[in-house]
Design a protein around this motif. Structure first.
Motif, PDB file in Angstrom:
ATOM      1  N   PHE A 171      43.426  46.711  50.402  1.00  0.00           N
ATOM      2  CA  PHE A 171      42.867  45.919  49.313  1.00  0.00           C
ATOM      3  C   PHE A 171      44.003  45.159  48.640  1.00  0.00           C
ATOM      4  O   PHE A 171      44.881  45.757  48.025  1.00  0.00           O
ATOM      5  CB  PHE A 171      42.158  46.833  48.308  1.00  0.00           C
ATOM      6  N   ASP A 172      44.009  43.830  48.747  1.00  0.00           N
ATOM      7  CA  ASP A 172      45.070  43.002  48.186  1.00  0.00           C
ATOM      8  C   ASP A 172      44.730  42.567  46.758  1.00  0.00           C
ATOM      9  O   ASP A 172      43.587  42.607  46.338  1.00  0.00           O
ATOM     10  CB  ASP A 172      45.290  41.760  49.050  1.00  0.00           C
ATOM     11  N   GLU A 173      45.754  42.116  46.048  1.00  0.00           N
ATOM     12  CA  GLU A 173      45.550  41.652  44.676  1.00  0.00           C
ATOM     13  C   GLU A 173      44.581  40.477  44.627  1.00  0.00           C
ATOM     14  O   GLU A 173      43.779  40.354  43.698  1.00  0.00           O
ATOM     15  CB  GLU A 173      46.898  41.253  44.062  1.00  0.00           C
ATOM     16  N   LYS A 174      44.644  39.613  45.639  1.00  0.00           N
ATOM     17  CA  LYS A 174      43.762  38.447  45.646  1.00  0.00           C
ATOM     18  C   LYS A 174      42.293  38.848  45.794  1.00  0.00           C
ATOM     19  O   LYS A 174      41.391  38.090  45.403  1.00  0.00           O
ATOM     20  CB  LYS A 174      44.153  37.502  46.780  1.00  0.00           C
ATOM     21  N   ASP A 175      42.061  40.066  46.330  1.00  0.00           N
ATOM     22  CA  ASP A 175      40.683  40.538  46.474  1.00  0.00           C
ATOM     23  C   ASP A 175      40.037  40.801  45.124  1.00  0.00           C
ATOM     24  O   ASP A 175      38.811  40.753  44.998  1.00  0.00           O
ATOM     25  CB  ASP A 175      40.645  41.809  47.324  1.00  0.00           C
ATOM     26  N   LEU A 176      40.837  41.108  44.114  1.00  0.00           N
ATOM     27  CA  LEU A 176      40.294  41.319  42.772  1.00  0.00           C
ATOM     28  C   LEU A 176      39.566  40.065  42.276  1.00  0.00           C
ATOM     29  O   LEU A 176      38.502  40.144  41.662  1.00  0.00           O
ATOM     30  CB  LEU A 176      41.408  41.697  41.794  1.00  0.00           C
ATOM     31  N   VAL A 177      40.160  38.910  42.578  1.00  0.00           N
ATOM     32  CA  VAL A 177      39.559  37.644  42.163  1.00  0.00           C
ATOM     33  C   VAL A 177      38.357  37.312  43.032  1.00  0.00           C
ATOM     34  O   VAL A 177      37.286  36.951  42.529  1.00  0.00           O
ATOM     35  CB  VAL A 177      40.593  36.500  42.226  1.00  0.00           C
ATOM     36  N   SER A 178      38.500  37.439  44.344  1.00  0.00           N
ATOM     37  CA  SER A 178      37.406  37.074  45.252  1.00  0.00           C
ATOM     38  C   SER A 178      36.193  37.976  45.085  1.00  0.00           C
ATOM     39  O   SER A 178      35.058  37.554  45.310  1.00  0.00           O
ATOM     40  CB  SER A 178      37.884  37.117  46.708  1.00  0.00           C
ATOM     41  N   PHE A 179      36.400  39.227  44.650  1.00  0.00           N
ATOM     42  CA  PHE A 179      35.298  40.157  44.427  1.00  0.00           C
ATOM     43  C   PHE A 179      34.733  40.065  43.014  1.00  0.00           C
ATOM     44  O   PHE A 179      33.825  40.802  42.652  1.00  0.00           O
ATOM     45  CB  PHE A 179      35.750  41.594  44.686  1.00  0.00           C
ATOM     46  N   GLY A 180      35.289  39.152  42.213  1.00  0.00           N
ATOM     47  CA  GLY A 180      34.773  38.964  40.860  1.00  0.00           C
ATOM     48  C   GLY A 180      35.233  40.023  39.882  1.00  0.00           C
ATOM     49  O   GLY A 180      34.615  40.220  38.832  1.00  0.00           O
ATOM     50  N   LEU A 181      36.328  40.705  40.186  1.00  0.00           N
ATOM     51  CA  LEU A 181      36.835  41.750  39.301  1.00  0.00           C
ATOM     52  C   LEU A 181      37.918  41.246  38.355  1.00  0.00           C
ATOM     53  O   LEU A 181      38.272  41.938  37.398  1.00  0.00           O
ATOM     54  CB  LEU A 181      37.390  42.911  40.136  1.00  0.00           C
ATOM     55  N   ALA A 182      38.444  40.070  38.639  1.00  0.00           N
ATOM     56  CA  ALA A 182      39.504  39.500  37.800  1.00  0.00           C
ATOM     57  C   ALA A 182      39.442  37.989  37.859  1.00  0.00           C
ATOM     58  O   ALA A 182      38.828  37.401  38.757  1.00  0.00           O
ATOM     59  CB  ALA A 182      40.876  40.003  38.259  1.00  0.00           C
ATOM     60  N   THR A 183      40.080  37.372  36.876  1.00  0.00           N
ATOM     61  CA  THR A 183      40.152  35.912  36.842  1.00  0.00           C
ATOM     62  C   THR A 183      41.489  35.460  37.404  1.00  0.00           C
ATOM     63  O   THR A 183      42.432  36.248  37.515  1.00  0.00           O
ATOM     64  CB  THR A 183      39.999  35.399  35.404  1.00  0.00           C
ATOM     65  N   GLU A 184      41.586  34.201  37.727  1.00  0.00           N
ATOM     66  CA  GLU A 184      42.819  33.682  38.299  1.00  0.00           C
ATOM     67  C   GLU A 184      43.968  33.662  37.295  1.00  0.00           C
ATOM     68  O   GLU A 184      45.132  33.596  37.684  1.00  0.00           O
ATOM     69  CB  GLU A 184      42.583  32.272  38.855  1.00  0.00           C
ATOM     70  N   ASP A 185      43.636  33.722  36.013  1.00  0.00           N
ATOM     71  CA  ASP A 185      44.711  33.731  35.009  1.00  0.00           C
ATOM     72  C   ASP A 185      45.120  35.142  34.596  1.00  0.00           C
ATOM     73  O   ASP A 185      45.809  35.329  33.595  1.00  0.00           O
ATOM     74  CB  ASP A 185      44.324  32.915  33.780  1.00  0.00           C
ATOM     75  N   GLY A 186      44.714  36.152  35.385  1.00  0.00           N
ATOM     76  CA  GLY A 186      45.249  37.493  35.184  1.00  0.00           C
ATOM     77  C   GLY A 186      44.475  38.423  34.271  1.00  0.00           C
ATOM     78  O   GLY A 186      45.010  39.458  33.863  1.00  0.00           O
ATOM     79  N   TYR A 187      43.221  38.116  33.973  1.00  0.00           N
ATOM     80  CA  TYR A 187      42.411  38.985  33.129  1.00  0.00           C
ATOM     81  C   TYR A 187      41.269  39.607  33.940  1.00  0.00           C
ATOM     82  O   TYR A 187      40.747  38.988  34.869  1.00  0.00           O
ATOM     83  CB  TYR A 187      41.833  38.217  31.943  1.00  0.00           C
ATOM     84  N   LEU A 188      40.925  40.830  33.582  1.00  0.00           N
ATOM     85  CA  LEU A 188      39.807  41.498  34.238  1.00  0.00           C
ATOM     86  C   LEU A 188      38.486  40.939  33.734  1.00  0.00           C
ATOM     87  O   LEU A 188      38.366  40.560  32.571  1.00  0.00           O
ATOM     88  CB  LEU A 188      39.839  43.006  33.962  1.00  0.00           C
ATOM     89  N   THR A 189      37.506  40.874  34.617  1.00  0.00           N
ATOM     90  CA  THR A 189      36.137  40.642  34.167  1.00  0.00           C
ATOM     91  C   THR A 189      35.594  41.986  33.684  1.00  0.00           C
ATOM     92  O   THR A 189      36.239  43.034  33.844  1.00  0.00           O
ATOM     93  CB  THR A 189      35.260  40.113  35.310  1.00  0.00           C
ATOM     94  N   ASN A 190      34.411  41.995  33.112  1.00  0.00           N
ATOM     95  CA  ASN A 190      33.822  43.268  32.688  1.00  0.00           C
ATOM     96  C   ASN A 190      33.610  44.185  33.884  1.00  0.00           C
ATOM     97  O   ASN A 190      33.751  45.404  33.772  1.00  0.00           O
ATOM     98  CB  ASN A 190      32.497  43.021  31.967  1.00  0.00           C
ATOM     99  N   ALA A 191      33.276  43.604  35.028  1.00  0.00           N
ATOM    100  CA  ALA A 191      33.106  44.415  36.239  1.00  0.00           C
ATOM    101  C   ALA A 191      34.421  45.085  36.610  1.00  0.00           C
ATOM    102  O   ALA A 191      34.465  46.271  36.956  1.00  0.00           O
ATOM    103  CB  ALA A 191      32.606  43.540  37.385  1.00  0.00           C
ATOM    104  N   GLY A 192      35.526  44.337  36.557  1.00  0.00           N
ATOM    105  CA  GLY A 192      36.831  44.903  36.865  1.00  0.00           C
ATOM    106  C   GLY A 192      37.238  45.980  35.891  1.00  0.00           C
ATOM    107  O   GLY A 192      37.805  47.020  36.277  1.00  0.00           O
ATOM    108  N   ALA A 193      36.946  45.754  34.616  1.00  0.00           N
ATOM    109  CA  ALA A 193      37.285  46.743  33.591  1.00  0.00           C
ATOM    110  C   ALA A 193      36.491  48.034  33.790  1.00  0.00           C
ATOM    111  O   ALA A 193      36.991  49.134  33.529  1.00  0.00           O
ATOM    112  CB  ALA A 193      37.018  46.167  32.205  1.00  0.00           C
TER     113      ALA A 193
END
Length: 223
Positions: A171-193
């Motif tokens: 699981f790569d860091e970029k997967d956090l963004v592609s899976f909707g768990l984080a934004t490109e500017d480095g913040y978590l979405t509610n799903a990521g949190a």
């Protein structure tokens, strides 16, 4: 549109004996509720025991209904007014369509209130229901909303372990963004949190479901 079909085949309807011009909230709340929920019909000229008694001035009432909806509902929902005659009695059918710009508020007496349909009643939306309507109107969900938490402050070891086991891939860091768990500017979405190892969102639970089959109707359900 047959009255008997509306009453007999759907619960998404409400009825009024007559148009109460001086008490618009008594029926406008149903307009709000239908627009905020699944749509429905509001029928004027029917008694409580479903007898068609008609209206004395249906043409004038139709104009007033249209004017009051445009004045009291914000935003104005999509609706259609039609006449139905039976045994010489004319009733008005106001068909309200499910809205896309929720919430649809009733405005009056210095108040701004949104209603939803629960069973055969139009009730004031609770704070949670109102939040859902706002998110629906924005075409978004709670999970996809940005949070205040930074990606760098949280770990996803449990997610990485499970992902590796299921897919065989890391699981790569970029997967956090592609899976909707984080934004490109480095913040978590509610799903990521919510999925982070030490979730900062308290008093919340995650429910996972799996459908064994090609679709929900044909598959079996696992919770």
């Amino acid at each position: 549109m047959e009255i008997k079909n509306i009453i007999g085949e759907t619960t998404e309807y409400d009825k009024k004996l007559k148009l109460e011009v001086k008490k618009p909230k008594s029926w406008c709340k149903s307009i709000s509720a239908f627009a905020n929920t699944l749509g429905g019909f509001l029928i004027f000229g029917i008694s409580d025991d479903n007898q068609i008694v008609g209206l004395e001035t249906p043409d004038k009432d139709a104009e007033l209904i249209s004017e009051i909806i445009k004045k009291r509902l914000n935003p104005i929902p999509e609706f259609k007014i039609s006449f139905h005659t039976e045994d010489g009695n004319v009733v008005l059918i106001v068909q309200v369509f499910k809205g896309e710009e929720t919430p649809y508020y009733y405005s009056g007496d210095g108040l701004l209130e949104a209603y939803v349909r629960i069973g055969n009643e139009s009730v004031k939306a609770s704070p949670i229901e109102l939040k859902r309507l706002v998110l629906r109107g924005r075409n978004t969900t709670f999970d996809s909303q940005n949070s205040m938490y930074k990606v760098e402050d949280y770990a996803f070891s449990k997610l990485r372990e499970r992902y590796k086991k299921w897919t065989g891939n890391s699981f790569d860091e970029k997967d956090l963004v592609s899976f909707g768990l984080a934004t490109e500017d480095g913040y978590l979405t509610n799903a990521g949190a919510l999925i982070a190892d030490e979730s900062p969102i308290r008093y919340s639970r995650i429910f996972c479901t799996r459908w064994n089959g090609l679709n929900k109707s044909g598959g079996t359900f696992d919770a």
